[in-house]
Every structure is written in structure tokens, then in C-alpha cells.
Design an enzyme around this catalytic site. Sequence first.
Site, short mmCIF file in Angstrom:
data_model
loop_
_atom_site.label_atom_id
_atom_site.label_comp_id
_atom_site.label_asym_id
_atom_site.label_seq_id
_atom_site.Cartn_x
_atom_site.Cartn_y
_atom_site.Cartn_z
N ASP A 79 0.84 -1.21 0.00
CA ASP A 79 0.00 0.00 0.00
C ASP A 79 0.87 1.26 0.00
OD1 ASP A 79 0.76 -0.68 2.70
OD2 ASP A 79 -0.71 0.75 3.44
N GLU A 145 0.04 -1.25 5.62
CA GLU A 145 1.16 -0.87 6.50
C GLU A 145 1.05 0.60 6.87
OE1 GLU A 145 5.17 0.68 7.60
OE2 GLU A 145 3.88 1.30 5.99
ZN ZN Z 1 6.92 2.27 3.86
#
Ligand code: ZN
Length: 395
Positions: A79, A145
Site C-alpha cells: 500500500d 502498512e
Molecule cells: Zn513504507
Amino acid sequence: MTAATTPSAAGLAWAQRLVRFNTISRESNLPLIECIADHLRTLGVPLRLSWDDSRRKANLFATLGEGKPGGVILSGHTDTVPWDGQAWTVDPLGADLRTVAGEPRLYGRGSADMKGFIGLVVAQTQAFLDADLPHALHYAFSYDEEVGCFGAQTLLADLAEAGLPKAALPRLCIVGEPTSMVPAIAHKGVARWRCCVKGRAAHSSQTHIAVNAIEAAARLVAGLADMADDFAARGPRYAGFEVPWTTAAVGVIEGGIADNVVPEDCRFHYEFRALPGTDVAALQRRVEDHAASLVPAMQAVDAATGIRFETLCAVPPFQAALDDPAVRLAQQLAGTDRTTLVGFGTEAGLFQSAGIASVVCGPGSITQAHQADEYVSLAQLAQAEAFLQALARHR
Ligand SMILES: [Zn+2]
């Protein structure tokens, strides 16, 4: 032999292909995951996907050399942060190649953070297979993340559930976040909460029957500011971090509906960026104790009032010893004896908590990440590719 200044055509093509997927954390990452999975399946690499609750996002965990012992995880998040409101001069999804200030660069959201690294890893797959390593190699490509390392937690839980035999458990993890290819041995943790204050609304002339949610929240916010001042003045120090103490900060606050209404609701978000070794739970207990001290007076007016907390994210701090096997390996592969500390959170602390020695080392600089016109230099990609090629030769 002089170091290459550009990556292989295949490595660069994979990095560009991944940048062209829109995988902002709020979007699905499945098209990107399927693209990588298809490639790995063609090469006969077994993989498992683990999903978020909505099944719009997945982690990919692949194993090269299944059945071989232990091995190394190459880890990256798929992401990216968004680009709303940023003044880009190139298409964030264009993956353009440009030479600026004499330096050839790959531009695009995620080019440095961290699709460049993932693309190079994927492009090396055939070479890794041909190398016939004595141990397994694993790819761990996660979702979410950037919004709190949620994907990696699911991935690790899925692996635990898979019940791998002990010998097959990965021993080391290299997280390819942008460190300019210098192995990073520590970062702070990020622990973030939402605090919701429930008061009692009334006409603002009738304060005696009201419980002002904003005022209660403000006391807690002031308490957090006091804690932050205390960390800065007297807290533990960890030399090498740009801010070598634990920080606290309130990021968002909302409450109230009109000037003449005592507000019933107020909520705010705050975080601690804690040094390795900090007892974050104890810091949160101080906030909750402060809240508990406010509640009796609130409930004396209305028993339905109160204060509650929700965890928004908990990224553990990361710290590795200089002689940690993951650090030694990264230094060997990068051909350096340097190490560094990074100011941002990564998944390394999660892998470490799962008993896997970890290090953070990847191409590009964090100064370009999350910015308008994010880029990674081709020289950095070439260095990362050489690192992966050294891993294929490593015995
Ligand atoms: Zn990163």
C-alpha cells in the site's frame, strides 16, 4: 568491477509495473497482488494469501525452496499513502523515468516506499530459484502498512495458524523500506488511540445540568502535552534518533455543534512515538488513570457520561543488536559496515516480536517518500538489485 548505476531492464520494468497500480491504503490491493501471484505461479512458486475482513485486500506470502530449512523473508508493504492536495508535477501512477540534476530517477507514488524494492525482488525470482539456495526464501508482501501495520499482523497470524514445522520457520527478515541501502537497526514504535468523551448536552446557560465533553477532553489533551514536555525534559534518551526521546502528540480533535450548546461529544486522536524499550502500556495507563479521575464528577451529573479509549494502531518499536544475524547479513549483502537508525515505523518490530531476527534495508530515501514527486534513483535500485543478487550467491 564498478557498481552498476542502473538496474536490469526486468527489475526496472517490475518496479514500474507496480507503481502503476493504485494501491493507496483505502483502495483494494488485489490487482497488484494478483499480478505478482500470477507471475510466481508461472514459476511454480507456492504461495498463500491472507485477507482483511472485507476481503478487498490481501497479503501474499510465497516460499521459494519449500521444504528447505529456515531461511530469509524479503518483506515489503504494497500500500501507499495518498497524494490528495499535493503539488505533483508528474503523474503519481505514471512511473515516469526522468533525469534530474544529472540523476536518472523513477518517479511515482510508492517508487521509494516501497514498490521499487518489491519489484526488484519479484524480478529476481527466477534467479533465486536457479541459485538453489541451501535455505528457503520467502516473500512477505503486506497490505495496510501505512495505516498501522495491520496486514503484517494478519500475515503473521496466518503463518502461525499454518503451523509450519519449526525447522521451516523463517529465521531472518529483511524489510526493504527506504534506508538508502544502509541497514537500519532501530526505530521507534507508534501507538495511537482515539479517546471518546461522552458528556451531557444542555443550553449553554444551563451548565449546572450539563457535562461538557470538550472541557473534559481538553484536560486530557493538556495532560498529554505535560507528558510530552516531561519526556523532552527528563525522559530516557536514545542517541542517534533525530528526536532522541519518546514523543506524544494529539493529531485530531472534534467536538461541539453550536456556540450556545454545551457539547455532548468530543473525540480526539493521539499517539506516542516510543523509543525502543519503552513500556507504552504504562504510558497509556497514565492517560486512562487521568480519565478515570475525571469520571466521578461527570457521572455525578449524569450516570450515562464517560470516557472510553480505542486503539487505532500499535506498531512495536524495533531494535536489533549490532551482532544480530539479520544485521550482519544485510551488511554483508550491502557491502558495508555501517548501520543507521530510522525515524519512521516499519513492520520489522512485528517480525521481531514473532521471533524472527530483522533488519530494515532498502533502496531510496525516506525524504522522498510520502512527498509530491516521490522518486527513487536508478542508482539506488541498482544497489538494491546487487544486494538481492548477493543474497542469491550467499552460502
Ligand atoms: Zn513504507
